[in-house]
Design a protein around this motif. Structure first.
Motif, PDB file in Angstrom:
ATOM      1  N   GLU A 101       0.825  -1.214   0.000  1.00  0.00           N
ATOM      2  CA  GLU A 101       0.000   0.000   0.000  1.00  0.00           C
ATOM      3  C   GLU A 101       0.858   1.262   0.000  1.00  0.00           C
ATOM      4  OE1 GLU A 101      -2.028   0.909   3.852  1.00  0.00           O
ATOM      5  OE2 GLU A 101      -1.306  -1.073   4.439  1.00  0.00           O
ATOM      6  N   PHE A 102       0.303   2.298  -0.599  1.00  0.00           N
ATOM      7  CA  PHE A 102       0.939   3.605  -0.719  1.00  0.00           C
ATOM      8  C   PHE A 102       0.343   4.512   0.340  1.00  0.00           C
ATOM      9  CE2 PHE A 102       1.230   7.894  -2.406  1.00  0.00           C
ATOM     10  CZ  PHE A 102       2.452   7.946  -3.044  1.00  0.00           C
ATOM     11  N   ASN A 103       1.181   5.102   1.173  1.00  0.00           N
ATOM     12  CA  ASN A 103       0.700   5.916   2.285  1.00  0.00           C
ATOM     13  C   ASN A 103       1.382   7.266   2.336  1.00  0.00           C
ATOM     14  OD1 ASN A 103      -1.134   4.162   3.380  1.00  0.00           O
ATOM     15  ND2 ASN A 103       0.254   3.327   4.912  1.00  0.00           N
ATOM     16  N   ALA A 104       0.623   8.279   2.753  1.00  0.00           N
ATOM     17  CA  ALA A 104       1.251   9.538   3.155  1.00  0.00           C
ATOM     18  C   ALA A 104       1.952   9.298   4.483  1.00  0.00           C
ATOM     19  CB  ALA A 104       0.195  10.628   3.300  1.00  0.00           C
ATOM     20  N   LEU A 105       3.109   9.905   4.668  1.00  0.00           N
ATOM     21  CA  LEU A 105       3.854   9.727   5.909  1.00  0.00           C
ATOM     22  C   LEU A 105       3.444  10.736   6.964  1.00  0.00           C
ATOM     23  CD1 LEU A 105       7.402   8.935   4.468  1.00  0.00           C
ATOM     24  CD2 LEU A 105       5.498   7.385   4.979  1.00  0.00           C
ATOM     25  N   THR A 106       2.496  11.595   6.635  1.00  0.00           N
ATOM     26  CA  THR A 106       1.961  12.585   7.572  1.00  0.00           C
ATOM     27  C   THR A 106       0.514  12.849   7.180  1.00  0.00           C
ATOM     28  OG1 THR A 106       2.108  14.884   8.327  1.00  0.00           O
ATOM     29  CG2 THR A 106       2.869  14.411   6.102  1.00  0.00           C
ATOM     30  N   SER A 107      -0.274  13.350   8.097  1.00  0.00           N
ATOM     31  CA  SER A 107      -1.670  13.674   7.789  1.00  0.00           C
ATOM     32  C   SER A 107      -1.833  15.109   7.294  1.00  0.00           C
ATOM     33  CB  SER A 107      -2.545  13.463   9.030  1.00  0.00           C
ATOM     34  OG  SER A 107      -2.119  14.310  10.086  1.00  0.00           O
TER      35      SER A 107
ATOM     36  N   THR B 184       9.335  35.079   3.726  1.00  0.00           N
ATOM     37  CA  THR B 184       8.362  34.006   3.940  1.00  0.00           C
ATOM     38  C   THR B 184       8.692  32.834   3.028  1.00  0.00           C
ATOM     39  OG1 THR B 184       6.648  35.649   4.448  1.00  0.00           O
ATOM     40  CG2 THR B 184       5.913  33.422   3.910  1.00  0.00           C
ATOM     41  N   LYS B 185       8.620  31.639   3.601  1.00  0.00           N
ATOM     42  CA  LYS B 185       8.867  30.455   2.783  1.00  0.00           C
ATOM     43  C   LYS B 185       7.795  29.408   3.040  1.00  0.00           C
ATOM     44  CE  LYS B 185      12.111  28.193   5.968  1.00  0.00           C
ATOM     45  NZ  LYS B 185      13.457  27.577   6.094  1.00  0.00           N
ATOM     46  N   LEU B 186       7.621  28.526   2.068  1.00  0.00           N
ATOM     47  CA  LEU B 186       6.633  27.450   2.144  1.00  0.00           C
ATOM     48  C   LEU B 186       7.365  26.138   2.418  1.00  0.00           C
ATOM     49  CD1 LEU B 186       4.534  28.402  -1.027  1.00  0.00           C
ATOM     50  CD2 LEU B 186       4.167  29.143   1.341  1.00  0.00           C
ATOM     51  N   VAL B 187       6.912  25.440   3.434  1.00  0.00           N
ATOM     52  CA  VAL B 187       7.522  24.158   3.794  1.00  0.00           C
ATOM     53  C   VAL B 187       6.455  23.072   3.683  1.00  0.00           C
ATOM     54  CG1 VAL B 187       8.691  22.827   5.577  1.00  0.00           C
ATOM     55  CG2 VAL B 187       9.143  25.289   5.344  1.00  0.00           C
ATOM     56  N   TRP B 188       6.709  22.111   2.800  1.00  0.00           N
ATOM     57  CA  TRP B 188       5.743  21.033   2.566  1.00  0.00           C
ATOM     58  C   TRP B 188       6.129  19.784   3.353  1.00  0.00           C
ATOM     59  CZ3 TRP B 188       1.308  21.560  -0.323  1.00  0.00           C
ATOM     60  CH2 TRP B 188       1.198  22.748  -1.059  1.00  0.00           C
ATOM     61  N   ASP B 189       5.119  19.126   3.872  1.00  0.00           N
ATOM     62  CA  ASP B 189       5.312  17.884   4.619  1.00  0.00           C
ATOM     63  C   ASP B 189       4.420  16.816   3.997  1.00  0.00           C
ATOM     64  OD1 ASP B 189       6.118  16.060   6.483  1.00  0.00           O
ATOM     65  OD2 ASP B 189       4.888  16.851   8.111  1.00  0.00           O
ATOM     66  N   ASN B 190       4.697  16.502   2.722  1.00  0.00           N
ATOM     67  CA  ASN B 190       3.824  15.579   1.998  1.00  0.00           C
ATOM     68  C   ASN B 190       4.568  14.364   1.448  1.00  0.00           C
ATOM     69  OD1 ASN B 190       5.243  17.021   0.077  1.00  0.00           O
ATOM     70  ND2 ASN B 190       3.529  17.262  -1.326  1.00  0.00           N
ATOM     71  N   ALA B 191       5.606  13.955   2.168  1.00  0.00           N
ATOM     72  CA  ALA B 191       6.338  12.759   1.735  1.00  0.00           C
ATOM     73  C   ALA B 191       5.437  11.536   1.814  1.00  0.00           C
ATOM     74  CB  ALA B 191       7.575  12.567   2.610  1.00  0.00           C
ATOM     75  N   ALA B 192       5.713  10.571   0.946  1.00  0.00           N
ATOM     76  CA  ALA B 192       4.920   9.349   0.895  1.00  0.00           C
ATOM     77  C   ALA B 192       5.843   8.154   0.723  1.00  0.00           C
ATOM     78  CB  ALA B 192       3.915   9.418  -0.254  1.00  0.00           C
ATOM     79  N   GLY B 193       5.316   6.980   0.975  1.00  0.00           N
ATOM     80  CA  GLY B 193       6.108   5.770   0.808  1.00  0.00           C
ATOM     81  C   GLY B 193       5.215   4.557   0.678  1.00  0.00           C
ATOM     82  N   ILE B 194       5.807   3.461   0.256  1.00  0.00           N
ATOM     83  CA  ILE B 194       5.078   2.206   0.075  1.00  0.00           C
ATOM     84  C   ILE B 194       5.375   1.300   1.265  1.00  0.00           C
ATOM     85  CG2 ILE B 194       4.790   0.174  -1.386  1.00  0.00           C
ATOM     86  CD1 ILE B 194       5.768   1.980  -3.714  1.00  0.00           C
ATOM     87  N   LYS B 195       4.310   0.769   1.841  1.00  0.00           N
ATOM     88  CA  LYS B 195       4.437  -0.117   2.989  1.00  0.00           C
ATOM     89  C   LYS B 195       3.981  -1.527   2.598  1.00  0.00           C
ATOM     90  CE  LYS B 195       3.664   3.527   6.420  1.00  0.00           C
ATOM     91  NZ  LYS B 195       2.848   3.953   7.576  1.00  0.00           N
TER      92      LYS B 195
END
Length: 274
Positions: A63-69, A83-94
């Protein structure tokens, strides 16, 4: 979680696996069955071998999951340097046991048989999964497309693809079909579509300070409230009173040019090996 290399090493070429398309309401752990009401699902592929039940690696899910909500919007950080934009949208396969939680055998509410594959094909698939997982995956739930005249999928309409659990299943099925798996001809699989409608997209040059200033201004102008639904998120983007609107997709920013009906959210069939 299971080790993909250990699974691969234990597979014999003449093993046979039954493959299932698994679904459960999205964020079931938090919202229960709400996703089922809204036709929003988390999905995976489940595999059961012809080995005696209970033997190591006789069944597992991929399954493919986001590593954060918090993957839909960036964290906007205001500093003395700007001002800067920081994304927390890493994903991985479990890769895990067929029951994702050993204490909850009902996590997957829906299970559709979709085909069979040999141990030889399974070994190739797990090698492919291993390489897929090294490609800098990000979880992208919203795609950008041209307005669809019907709900039938047309690849030419897609401008920026999503990258989520369902897309991974479709990529997997295409790989398995091309590698020699025997897929059921009677299965009609459905997936979620969450779209911005735009007549085109334009990639932003992130080395251009003026362009990035426009991008930051756009995301900073989004409402700071917590959106209640996906529709709220999409409408928030459209309601920003700036001439230029942007999305973030696979580490790149793109300017979009919204056209009616502006957004689309639906759950419908899509060919999985096309």
């Amino acid at each position: 979680l299971l080790n993909a290399n250990l699974i691969t090493d234990s597979i014999k070429e003449d093993d046979m696996y039954r493959m299932y398309y698994l679904k459960s309401p999205m964020f079931k752990e938090v919202f229960g069955e709400l996703g089922d009401i809204l036709d929003l699902y988390h999905t995976s592929l489940g595999f059961i071998s012809d080995r005696e039940p209970g033997l190591p690696n006789s069944n597992f899910t991929v399954e493919f999951n986001a590593l954060t909500s918090n993957f839909l919007l960036p964290d906007i950080q205001h500093t003395s340097n700007g001002t800067k934009l920081v994304w927390d949208n890493a994903a991985g396969i479990k890769i895990g046991t067929f029951c994702r939680d050993p204490n909850d055998e009902t996590y997957w509410d829906y299970s559709d048989f979709v085909g069979t594959l040999s141990g030889s094909v399974m070994r190739q698939y797990l090698d492919w999964v291993h390489m897929y997982n090294k490609t800098g995956l990000t979880y992208t739930f919203i795609e950008v497309s041209k307005p669809w005249k019907t709900k039938e999928f047309n690849p030419d309409d897609l401008l920026l693809p999503a990258c989520d659990c369902m897309d991974f299943v479709w990529h997997s099925m295409s790989f398995l079909n091309a590698t020699g798996a025997s897929l059921s001809e009677v299965v009609h699989l459905k997936k979620d579509f969450v779209d911005f409608y735009s007549h085109s997209v334009k990639r932003v040059d992130q080395s251009d300070p003026e362009e990035m200033k426009a991008v930051v201004s756009f995301f900073d102008a989004l409402p700071k409230r917590v959106p209640v639904t996906l529709k709220d998120i999409l409408l928030d983007v459209l309601k920003v009173e700036l001439n230029r609107k942007f999305v973030y997709n696979r580490h790149e920013y793109y300017e979009i040019f919204p056209v009616p009906p502006f957004i689309g959210i639906f759950y419908d069939e899509q060919p999985c090996c096309n």
